[in-house]
Design a protein around this motif. Structure first.
Motif, mmCIF file in Angstrom:
data_model
loop_
_atom_site.group_PDB
_atom_site.id
_atom_site.type_symbol
_atom_site.label_atom_id
_atom_site.label_comp_id
_atom_site.label_asym_id
_atom_site.label_seq_id
_atom_site.Cartn_x
_atom_site.Cartn_y
_atom_site.Cartn_z
ATOM 1 N N VAL A 232 0.805 -1.220 0.000
ATOM 2 C CA VAL A 232 0.000 0.000 0.000
ATOM 3 C C VAL A 232 0.836 1.267 0.000
ATOM 4 O O VAL A 232 0.323 2.345 -0.305
ATOM 5 C CB VAL A 232 -0.986 0.024 1.191
ATOM 6 N N ASP A 233 2.124 1.161 0.356
ATOM 7 C CA ASP A 233 2.935 2.374 0.450
ATOM 8 C C ASP A 233 3.995 2.470 -0.639
ATOM 9 O O ASP A 233 4.812 3.392 -0.641
ATOM 10 C CB ASP A 233 3.592 2.479 1.826
ATOM 11 N N GLY A 234 4.017 1.506 -1.568
ATOM 12 C CA GLY A 234 4.908 1.590 -2.711
ATOM 13 C C GLY A 234 6.358 1.316 -2.423
ATOM 14 O O GLY A 234 7.228 1.685 -3.228
ATOM 15 N N ASP A 235 6.661 0.628 -1.314
ATOM 16 C CA ASP A 235 8.067 0.369 -0.984
ATOM 17 C C ASP A 235 8.557 -0.975 -1.516
ATOM 18 O O ASP A 235 9.700 -1.368 -1.272
ATOM 19 C CB ASP A 235 8.288 0.438 0.526
ATOM 20 N N GLY A 236 7.705 -1.687 -2.250
ATOM 21 C CA GLY A 236 8.105 -2.959 -2.826
ATOM 22 C C GLY A 236 7.872 -4.159 -1.934
ATOM 23 O O GLY A 236 8.197 -5.288 -2.321
ATOM 24 N N VAL B 294 0.090 -5.312 5.626
ATOM 25 C CA VAL B 294 -1.167 -5.825 6.162
ATOM 26 C C VAL B 294 -1.981 -4.627 6.633
ATOM 27 O O VAL B 294 -1.472 -3.792 7.387
ATOM 28 C CB VAL B 294 -0.926 -6.787 7.331
ATOM 29 N N VAL B 295 -3.215 -4.545 6.193
ATOM 30 C CA VAL B 295 -4.095 -3.449 6.590
ATOM 31 C C VAL B 295 -5.317 -4.043 7.267
ATOM 32 O O VAL B 295 -5.905 -5.015 6.778
ATOM 33 C CB VAL B 295 -4.517 -2.596 5.389
ATOM 34 N N VAL C 79 -2.068 3.319 -3.997
ATOM 35 C CA VAL C 79 -3.113 2.411 -3.535
ATOM 36 C C VAL C 79 -4.017 3.124 -2.531
ATOM 37 O O VAL C 79 -3.544 3.847 -1.651
ATOM 38 C CB VAL C 79 -2.499 1.156 -2.898
ATOM 39 N N GLU C 80 -5.324 2.901 -2.682
ATOM 40 C CA GLU C 80 -6.295 3.394 -1.720
ATOM 41 C C GLU C 80 -6.847 2.231 -0.897
ATOM 42 O O GLU C 80 -6.954 1.104 -1.389
ATOM 43 C CB GLU C 80 -7.452 4.126 -2.399
ATOM 44 N N ILE C 81 -7.203 2.540 0.342
ATOM 45 C CA ILE C 81 -7.832 1.579 1.245
ATOM 46 C C ILE C 81 -9.305 1.926 1.320
ATOM 47 O O ILE C 81 -9.670 3.078 1.589
ATOM 48 C CB ILE C 81 -7.181 1.631 2.637
ATOM 49 N N LEU C 82 -10.132 0.936 1.081
ATOM 50 C CA LEU C 82 -11.568 1.157 1.021
ATOM 51 C C LEU C 82 -12.233 0.483 2.214
ATOM 52 O O LEU C 82 -12.099 -0.729 2.413
ATOM 53 C CB LEU C 82 -12.118 0.591 -0.294
ATOM 54 N N LEU C 83 -12.921 1.266 3.010
ATOM 55 C CA LEU C 83 -13.696 0.767 4.146
ATOM 56 C C LEU C 83 -15.051 1.451 4.108
ATOM 57 O O LEU C 83 -15.160 2.642 4.404
ATOM 58 C CB LEU C 83 -12.973 1.066 5.459
ATOM 59 N N ASN D 237 -5.723 6.992 2.004
ATOM 60 C CA ASN D 237 -4.474 6.873 1.270
ATOM 61 C C ASN D 237 -3.616 5.776 1.881
ATOM 62 O O ASN D 237 -3.393 5.747 3.092
ATOM 63 C CB ASN D 237 -3.734 8.220 1.317
ATOM 64 N N GLY D 238 -3.110 4.864 1.035
ATOM 65 C CA GLY D 238 -2.323 3.752 1.552
ATOM 66 C C GLY D 238 -0.985 4.149 2.131
ATOM 67 O O GLY D 238 -0.416 3.412 2.944
#
Length: 642
Positions: A154-158, A162-163, A217-221, A227-228
């Protein structure tokens, strides 16, 4: 009409993906015998090419007798350490098992669960041992009630993260919490409050999407988009949240929020889908249809390019909604609560059906809303668990996997016949369902089930993995990363794609494994068949050729099988001219209608063009019965010199 000579109708001795095939080379594998072995002609000019569908011979070898799996389920391992769990388990690679500094498909899969105390556990998929566990999700003064977690970078660090989220069951601070954990260690990366209170997240799910396709990446709840990278709010809708549960016991309690996302209108961005509201990527309302909110699943039910929505609402209402929110049909299934729907081809008829659990029953509903079969189950608590689907035996017949309060069930998808009744299971039930993935890198699917203590029935708790006694179940991906699993929502190494393939173009499923890969594609045999050609447009620099997609296998093809045209250059190389895909399935022993290719005449230097089925321009797309007959070579396509 110019009649062209068919130089060879068959397969090459060399793999076509090398793009170095010699058109003069022999071809030792021809497609099954067809109605016509020469290109047909027409006396009416060639304003419109393409003959209607026809018939071809069937290669009985595509039955592949003896290679189907058995169905002898046994418990691979059970771990009670994580405690009581009533949330969907998720699967993916989180830890660097081979110590190469990367986390990818070369590492072993892991299983992540959230227990009823709000703690997250990562377990080794092969052994069940605990890699790490988190602290309880912070909920001051109250008991955290967790959602189903999700996995992805989610944060683009490769590296996958876990969310998870948890509501606050009581306490001074009513706000829920959303947390991102480092998938390798379980360390908290960030923790933020959610906009929801009063247990709204209880039994819900967080899901991961790149909604606007911008690489973030977005987190949908529910109707909240975060924002991820840091959990900050991107958007918050005020209408539907994707829950089908309005509590009959507690006024104003709307639990189990679990919206989904997909590119419903095919505009290149994914929309947020709830039971009665469609939002854009920033949670702005696109439409509201005035219906009750509901749990949702997305697929194609009318054959157009757009997505339709299955919504299930309290009490036991199921609706099919068009992409604009119009209700196509609505059925009352009877009973009380009803769970999140699952979409798959349950009965092998080539059309999508819907599976849904309710209080004390599991039903499969046909495309038009009629109930195909019902089986009695035991769920007196929530009554809104989910389910998953897979073709374990690779025989083209789907199985339903469902866990109620006392049993883990596997039903035959077409009939509802019981194939597994595992009673070493108890659950208080929420909206959880078993996940299906290759959790131990053995090339075969396993079933991951969670257990929770339910005093009425028993004290089982933790995680159980079920496998086949003969290790013969069909292959499955090593990722089942979220409650809204739809195959294309996640790719290798936990990447959440910016422009995911639209699921219903190929799979037409939701909360289901890949039935195409396990059954249909290995028994289908797509190959190209020439039907008409035309050089009359050479003055405009165009050569026109119509090619049909034939299926000589014993099972229908997937939707969207591509055919690519390559021209031979004077140097003997091959240049991609055009790729087309048949927008539908091809039944065994039949062909598609002709697909017209308009080819760039200037690139056809030798007059030879290869048409390659099951090739998307970058190589083979899907497995098939006989890949050796994918190449059709047509000579004589050079335009006359002036």
């Amino acid at each position: 009409m110019t009649i062209l000579l068919l130089a060879s109708l068959g397969c090459s001795d060399q793999g076509f993906n090398t793009r170095k095939q010699d058109p003069a080379a022999g071809h030792d594998s021809a497609p099954p015998e067809t109605d016509s072995t020469t290109p047909p002609t027409t006396d009416t000019g060639c304003d419109k090419l393409g003959l209607p569908s026809g018939t071809v011979g069937i290669d009985e070898n595509c039955k592949q007798d003896g290679v189907f799996g058995s169905f002898e389920p046994v418990i691979k391992w059970h771990n009670s350490v994580p405690g009581s769990i009533a949330a969907t388990p998720v699967v993916g690679q989180l830890t660097d098992d081979n110590k190469d500094g990367l986390v990818n498909d070369d590492d072993d899969p892991d299983i992540v669960v959230a227990n009823l105390s709000g703690r997250i556990f990562a377990l080794d998929g092969t052994t069940g041992s605990v890699h790490w566990q988190s602290g309880a999700l912070e909920a001051p003064g109250g008991q955290p009630e967790p959602t189903a977690p999700a996995l992805g970078d989610v944060d683009g660090d490769g590296f996958p993260d876990v969310v998870a989220a948890a509501s606050n069951d009581g306490g001074a601070d009513p706000a829920g919490r959303l947390v991102a954990l480092d998938g390798r260690t379980g360390d908290v990366e960030w923790l933020v409050p959610t906009p929801y209170t009063n247990r709204e997240e209880h039994c819900g799910a967080v899901n991961l999407y790149d909604l606007d396709g911008n690489g973030t990446v977005e987190i949908l709840l529910g109707a909240w988009v975060a924002n991820g990278v840091d959990g900050s709010t991107v958007g918050l809708g005020n209408d539907g949240t994707g829950t089908g549960y309005d509590s009959p016991y507690v006024s104003g309690w709307h639990a189990a929020i679990m919206s989904a996302a997909a590119d419903i209108d095919r505009d290149g961005q994914q929309e947020i889908v709830t039971g009665n509201t469609l939002y854009d990527a920033r949670a702005n309302v696109i439409w509201k249809n005035g219906e009750k909110d509901g749990f949702v699943a997305i697929g194609d039910f009318d054959g157009d390019p757009y997505g339709e929505i299955i919504a299930t609402s309290y009490p036991s209402e199921m609706r099919l909604e068009d992409d604009d929110g119009t209700v196509i049909w609505k059925e009352q299934l009877g009973g009380s609560t009803i769970g999140p729907p699952t979409i798959a081809d349950f009965d092998g008829d080539g059309e999508p059906e819907i599976g849904v659990a309710g209080q004390n029953s599991y039903r499969v509903v046909d495309t038009d809303g009629t109930v195909l079969w019902t089986r009695t189950t035991t769920d007196f608590s929530s009554g809104f668990t989910g389910s998953s689907v897979f073709d374990f035996e690779g025989d083209g017949a789907a199985e339903v996997v469902y866990a109620d309060e006392t049993e883990v069930w596997v039903f035959d998808g077409a009939t509802g016949d019981v194939k597994l009744d595992e009673d070493q299971h108890t659950s208080v039930t929420c909206s959880e369902y078993p996940a299906i993935a290759d959790v131990d890198r053995d090339g075969h699917a396993e079933i991951v089930v969670t257990d929770s203590v339910y005093a009425k029935w028993g004290t089982d708790e933790g995680v159980t993995v079920i496998e086949d006694a003969n290790d013969s179940w069909a292959a499955a991906p090593m990722w089942w990363n979220q409650h809204d699993y739809a195959i294309t929502n996640v790719v290798a190494d936990g990447v959440i794609p910016a422009e995911p393939e639209v699921n219903w173009d190929t799979y037409n499923s939701f909360r289901s494994g890949d039935l195409v890969a396990t059954a249909g594609s290995v028994m289908a045999d797509p190959y190209p068949l020439l039907d008409e050609t035309c050089l009359l447009d050479c003055p405009e620099g165009i050569v026109r050729v119509s090619v049909q997609l034939a299926n000589g296998g014993v099972y229908r093809t997937a939707s969207g099988i591509p055919i690519s045209a390559y021209a031979e250059t004077a140097a003997g190389d091959w240049v991609l001219l055009e790729t087309k895909a048949w927008n539908g399935k091809v039944e065994p022993g039949t062909t598609s209608d002709g697909m017209e290719f308009e080819l760039d005449a200037s690139k056809i230097e030798t007059g030879v063009v290869q048409f390659v089925a099951n090739d998307d321009g970058e190589g083979g797309a899907l497995a098939e019965c006989d890949p050796k007959n994918d190449v059709l070579i047509v000579d004589g396509l050079a335009c006359p010199s002036k």
